[in-house]
Write an enzyme that holds these catalytic residues in place. Sequence first.
Site, PDB file in Angstrom:
ATOM      1  N   GLY A  88      18.169 -36.369 -12.706  1.00 19.51           N
ATOM      2  CA  GLY A  88      17.459 -37.580 -13.115  1.00 19.51           C
ATOM      3  C   GLY A  88      17.880 -38.120 -14.468  1.00 19.51           C
ATOM      4  N   GLU A 104      11.964 -28.483 -10.591  1.00 18.91           N
ATOM      5  CA  GLU A 104      10.673 -29.112 -10.909  1.00 18.91           C
ATOM      6  C   GLU A 104       9.514 -28.195 -10.503  1.00 18.91           C
ATOM      7  OE1 GLU A 104      11.653 -32.787  -8.945  1.00 18.91           O
ATOM      8  OE2 GLU A 104      13.118 -33.169 -10.525  1.00 18.91           O
ATOM      9  N   GLU A 136      21.928 -27.150  -8.883  1.00 14.11           N
ATOM     10  CA  GLU A 136      21.419 -28.328  -9.579  1.00 14.11           C
ATOM     11  C   GLU A 136      21.197 -27.986 -11.051  1.00 14.11           C
ATOM     12  OE1 GLU A 136      19.386 -31.269  -6.726  1.00 14.11           O
ATOM     13  OE2 GLU A 136      17.869 -29.830  -7.305  1.00 14.11           O
ATOM     14  N   LYS A 174      11.340 -36.527  -3.368  1.00 10.69           N
ATOM     15  CA  LYS A 174      10.370 -36.098  -4.397  1.00 10.69           C
ATOM     16  C   LYS A 174       9.039 -36.831  -4.185  1.00 10.69           C
ATOM     17  CE  LYS A 174      14.170 -34.942  -7.456  1.00 10.69           C
ATOM     18  NZ  LYS A 174      14.686 -34.835  -8.824  1.00 10.69           N
ATOM     19  N   SER A 180      22.040 -36.238 -10.450  1.00 11.55           N
ATOM     20  CA  SER A 180      22.608 -37.570 -10.724  1.00 11.55           C
ATOM     21  C   SER A 180      23.799 -37.927  -9.846  1.00 11.55           C
ATOM     22  CB  SER A 180      22.974 -37.704 -12.211  1.00 11.55           C
ATOM     23  OG  SER A 180      21.802 -37.607 -13.007  1.00 11.55           O
ATOM     24  N   HIS A 230      13.183 -25.595  -6.321  1.00 12.02           N
ATOM     25  CA  HIS A 230      13.627 -26.748  -7.108  1.00 12.02           C
ATOM     26  C   HIS A 230      13.179 -26.548  -8.552  1.00 12.02           C
ATOM     27  CE1 HIS A 230      14.239 -30.773  -8.616  1.00 12.02           C
ATOM     28  NE2 HIS A 230      14.992 -30.999  -7.555  1.00 12.02           N
ATOM     29  N   ASN A 286      16.358 -35.845  -1.275  1.00 10.67           N
ATOM     30  CA  ASN A 286      15.064 -35.309  -1.704  1.00 10.67           C
ATOM     31  C   ASN A 286      14.272 -36.471  -2.302  1.00 10.67           C
ATOM     32  OD1 ASN A 286      12.914 -34.035  -2.905  1.00 10.67           O
ATOM     33  ND2 ASN A 286      14.135 -32.863  -4.380  1.00 10.67           N
TER      34      ASN A 286
END
Length: 254
Positions: free
Chosen positions: A173, A97, A167, A11, A212, A95, A9
């Site tokens: 991250g 985010e 996730e 992003k 990660s 996701h 991904n």
Amino acid sequence: MRKPLVMGNWKLNGSKNMAKSLVAGLRNELSNNTACNVAIAPPVVYLDFVKHQLDGSNIILGAQDVGVNLSGAYTGEISIEMLKDVGVTHVIIGHSERRTYHKESDEFVAKKFGVIKEAGLVPVLCIGETEAENEAGQTQAICARQIDAVIKALGIQAFNGAVIAYEPVWAIGTGKSATPAQAQAVHKFIRDHIAKQDEKVAQQVIIQYGGSVNDKNAAELFTQPDIDGALVGGASLKADAFAAIVKAAEQAKK
Ligand code: 13P
């Protein structure tokens, strides 16, 4: 036997130049890959360009999101048919985010799931708890709630041929991946949760881990029986690191 899926991904990263050299690097490193499905999800404006870079390769083209409408007066939106038109087969939805920054609800994500299935493409449904939820012992409840929204809207069979990406938000991250045992426990919970409704669907659904994942921790994560690959952010932007993760999956799932 489930074939693992390792998906990158990207992003909000990349350019034409970067896409060109990253894809060239991956094609170089992953020439005869068959034991593991590999996908990349660049930003939507580069999908068509990347599709051409992938010509003749078995790397799958993914998208990072999709709109729920098919056409019409929806300025700025991208439809599933548009993604299909440029060669996308796998679409990431839900996701964290997007759930956080765009306030996407479980029900809205379930709607996207339905649109993708209707078009005959593969949804990659991201689920996972925040750090606070984790500390409050709500991991299972959050994952179940996010999955149940899809089951409620579309039925359990919607997960046939679908992908779930667990996730944990606290691992994204941060460099702080879930441990293999931690991730396995949640993956098993997810598979059992689906099995309560349909054992066959549960056995074939791909459950990726994301958060990660890198070339150092991937191999051990993939030794876990319910971890069927990974959804990779940062490490998918480097050809050597991403290829090493793919190779770790191939090795572990032989
Ligand atoms: P990182 O691999 O950068 O932690 O990102 C994970 C992720 O969000 C993939 O969708």
